[in-house]
Scaffold this motif. Structure first.
Motif, PDB file in Angstrom:
ATOM      1  N   VAL A 118       0.853  -1.197   0.000  1.00 36.76           N
ATOM      2  CA  VAL A 118       0.000   0.000   0.000  1.00 36.76           C
ATOM      3  C   VAL A 118       0.886   1.244   0.000  1.00 36.76           C
ATOM      4  O   VAL A 118       0.653   2.186  -0.754  1.00 36.76           O
ATOM      5  CB  VAL A 118      -0.959   0.000   1.213  1.00 36.76           C
ATOM      6  N   ALA A 119       1.913   1.242   0.838  1.00 35.56           N
ATOM      7  CA  ALA A 119       2.831   2.387   0.924  1.00 35.56           C
ATOM      8  C   ALA A 119       3.534   2.630  -0.410  1.00 35.56           C
ATOM      9  O   ALA A 119       3.660   3.775  -0.856  1.00 35.56           O
ATOM     10  CB  ALA A 119       3.856   2.151   2.028  1.00 35.56           C
ATOM     11  N   MET A 120       3.958   1.560  -1.058  1.00 36.50           N
ATOM     12  CA  MET A 120       4.652   1.705  -2.346  1.00 36.50           C
ATOM     13  C   MET A 120       3.703   2.207  -3.432  1.00 36.50           C
ATOM     14  O   MET A 120       4.109   2.977  -4.303  1.00 36.50           O
ATOM     15  CB  MET A 120       5.288   0.377  -2.742  1.00 36.50           C
ATOM     16  N   ASP A 121       2.442   1.805  -3.360  1.00 33.84           N
ATOM     17  CA  ASP A 121       1.458   2.300  -4.321  1.00 33.84           C
ATOM     18  C   ASP A 121       1.243   3.805  -4.120  1.00 33.84           C
ATOM     19  O   ASP A 121       1.228   4.578  -5.078  1.00 33.84           O
ATOM     20  CB  ASP A 121       0.146   1.535  -4.174  1.00 33.84           C
ATOM     21  N   LEU A 122       1.101   4.219  -2.865  1.00 36.47           N
ATOM     22  CA  LEU A 122       0.976   5.654  -2.564  1.00 36.47           C
ATOM     23  C   LEU A 122       2.207   6.415  -3.060  1.00 36.47           C
ATOM     24  O   LEU A 122       2.081   7.479  -3.677  1.00 36.47           O
ATOM     25  CB  LEU A 122       0.811   5.879  -1.061  1.00 36.47           C
ATOM     26  N   GLU A 123       3.371   5.873  -2.792  1.00 29.94           N
ATOM     27  CA  GLU A 123       4.618   6.521  -3.218  1.00 29.94           C
ATOM     28  C   GLU A 123       4.655   6.703  -4.735  1.00 29.94           C
ATOM     29  O   GLU A 123       4.982   7.772  -5.237  1.00 29.94           O
ATOM     30  CB  GLU A 123       5.811   5.688  -2.762  1.00 29.94           C
ATOM     31  N   ARG A 124       4.310   5.669  -5.460  1.00 29.23           N
ATOM     32  CA  ARG A 124       4.314   5.740  -6.926  1.00 29.23           C
ATOM     33  C   ARG A 124       3.349   6.799  -7.433  1.00 29.23           C
ATOM     34  O   ARG A 124       3.699   7.629  -8.270  1.00 29.23           O
ATOM     35  CB  ARG A 124       3.942   4.381  -7.532  1.00 29.23           C
ATOM     36  N   ILE A 125       2.132   6.796  -6.900  1.00 30.16           N
ATOM     37  CA  ILE A 125       1.113   7.764  -7.332  1.00 30.16           C
ATOM     38  C   ILE A 125       1.596   9.185  -7.081  1.00 30.16           C
ATOM     39  O   ILE A 125       1.506  10.054  -7.956  1.00 30.16           O
ATOM     40  CB  ILE A 125      -0.222   7.500  -6.600  1.00 30.16           C
ATOM     41  N   LEU A 126       2.103   9.439  -5.884  1.00 29.18           N
ATOM     42  CA  LEU A 126       2.513  10.792  -5.509  1.00 29.18           C
ATOM     43  C   LEU A 126       3.756  11.250  -6.274  1.00 29.18           C
ATOM     44  O   LEU A 126       3.817  12.385  -6.741  1.00 29.18           O
ATOM     45  CB  LEU A 126       2.727  10.873  -3.997  1.00 29.18           C
ATOM     46  N   GLU A 127       4.737  10.374  -6.408  1.00 27.36           N
ATOM     47  CA  GLU A 127       5.946  10.766  -7.139  1.00 27.36           C
ATOM     48  C   GLU A 127       5.651  10.989  -8.616  1.00 27.36           C
ATOM     49  O   GLU A 127       6.193  11.918  -9.217  1.00 27.36           O
ATOM     50  CB  GLU A 127       7.044   9.720  -6.949  1.00 27.36           C
ATOM     51  N   ASP A 128       4.796  10.165  -9.203  1.00 21.59           N
ATOM     52  CA  ASP A 128       4.417  10.365 -10.605  1.00 21.59           C
ATOM     53  C   ASP A 128       3.732  11.714 -10.812  1.00 21.59           C
ATOM     54  O   ASP A 128       3.798  12.289 -11.894  1.00 21.59           O
ATOM     55  CB  ASP A 128       3.503   9.240 -11.106  1.00 21.59           C
ATOM     56  N   ALA A 129       3.089  12.212  -9.765  1.00 25.86           N
ATOM     57  CA  ALA A 129       2.395  13.499  -9.847  1.00 25.86           C
ATOM     58  C   ALA A 129       3.315  14.679  -9.512  1.00 25.86           C
ATOM     59  O   ALA A 129       2.872  15.826  -9.527  1.00 25.86           O
ATOM     60  CB  ALA A 129       1.186  13.503  -8.912  1.00 25.86           C
ATOM     61  N   GLY A 130       4.580  14.403  -9.162  1.00 28.26           N
ATOM     62  CA  GLY A 130       5.522  15.481  -8.902  1.00 28.26           C
ATOM     63  C   GLY A 130       5.769  15.796  -7.444  1.00 28.26           C
ATOM     64  O   GLY A 130       6.473  16.750  -7.123  1.00 28.26           O
ATOM     65  N   TYR A 131       5.219  14.995  -6.532  1.00 29.65           N
ATOM     66  CA  TYR A 131       5.489  15.187  -5.109  1.00 29.65           C
ATOM     67  C   TYR A 131       6.773  14.449  -4.743  1.00 29.65           C
ATOM     68  O   TYR A 131       7.155  13.480  -5.382  1.00 29.65           O
ATOM     69  CB  TYR A 131       4.325  14.667  -4.256  1.00 29.65           C
ATOM     70  N   ARG A 132       7.432  14.903  -3.692  1.00 27.94           N
ATOM     71  CA  ARG A 132       8.647  14.241  -3.207  1.00 27.94           C
ATOM     72  C   ARG A 132       8.298  13.485  -1.935  1.00 27.94           C
ATOM     73  O   ARG A 132       7.892  14.080  -0.939  1.00 27.94           O
ATOM     74  CB  ARG A 132       9.742  15.266  -2.903  1.00 27.94           C
ATOM     75  N   VAL A 133       8.410  12.172  -1.969  1.00 33.92           N
ATOM     76  CA  VAL A 133       8.140  11.363  -0.782  1.00 33.92           C
ATOM     77  C   VAL A 133       9.390  11.383   0.089  1.00 33.92           C
ATOM     78  O   VAL A 133      10.442  10.865  -0.294  1.00 33.92           O
ATOM     79  CB  VAL A 133       7.721   9.922  -1.155  1.00 33.92           C
ATOM     80  N   ALA A 134       9.271  12.003   1.242  1.00 33.85           N
ATOM     81  CA  ALA A 134      10.405  12.141   2.156  1.00 33.85           C
ATOM     82  C   ALA A 134      10.748  10.812   2.805  1.00 33.85           C
ATOM     83  O   ALA A 134      11.924  10.505   3.006  1.00 33.85           O
ATOM     84  CB  ALA A 134      10.083  13.187   3.224  1.00 33.85           C
ATOM     85  N   ALA A 135       9.713  10.017   3.141  1.00 37.34           N
ATOM     86  CA  ALA A 135       9.945   8.723   3.782  1.00 37.34           C
ATOM     87  C   ALA A 135       8.642   7.945   3.842  1.00 37.34           C
ATOM     88  O   ALA A 135       7.554   8.519   3.763  1.00 37.34           O
ATOM     89  CB  ALA A 135      10.492   8.920   5.199  1.00 37.34           C
TER      90      ALA A 135
END
Length: 142
Positions: A27-44
């Motif tokens: 679930v965390a990796m799916d959230l990370e992918r969605i957010l990074e693809d949209a231009g957000y930086r996942v800090a952790a």
């Protein structure tokens, strides 16, 4: 006028940092992918309260599950992130009733299982620079 090839560097200057508080790694990796693809930086990505508080730093927003590796600590983590760092909070949970009193900067809740459009709509709502953000039927506003 800048060309299309200039857009990524311009987006990078405006990136918002996101903390993902989720103990289910897929679930965390799916959230990370969605957010990074949209231009957000996942800090952790963190899975419990101790990790969240030790790695949070000054994040702009956090996507927070309720039930984590150390129990139902998500609501407390969200309140701490909002109070200490001014982070905007989006809860991501199968049971919104467990939120209790939302964090002061909470903008909404998304039920699991979620879809990409709901995550992006919630991120836009949590971004103060996106004043024209449009809601989504799967985002429960708080």
């Amino acid at each position: 006028m800048p060309g299309i090839d200039k857009i990524p560097s311009q987006i990078g200057m405006l990136m918002k940092s996101v903390l993902i508080v989720e103990d289910e790694i897929l679930v965390a990796m799916d959230l990370e992918r969605i957010l990074e693809d949209a231009g957000y930086r996942v800090a952790a990505i963190v899975a419990d309260q101790k990790e969240a508080m030790s790695t949070a730093g000054a994040v702009d927003m956090a996507f927070v599950d309720i039930n984590l590796r150390d129990g139902a600590t998500g609501p407390e983590i969200a309140r701490d992130l909002a109070k200490r760092y001014g982070a905007r909070i989006v809860y991501v949970t199968a049971n919104p009733a467990q939120i209790g009193e939302p964090a002061e900067n909470a903008v909404g809740c998304i039920r699991k299982p979620f879809n990409e459009a709901a995550i992006l709509a919630a991120a836009a709502l949590a971004d103060p620079d996106q004043q024209d953000a449009i809601g989504h039927e799967d985002v429960i506003r708080l």
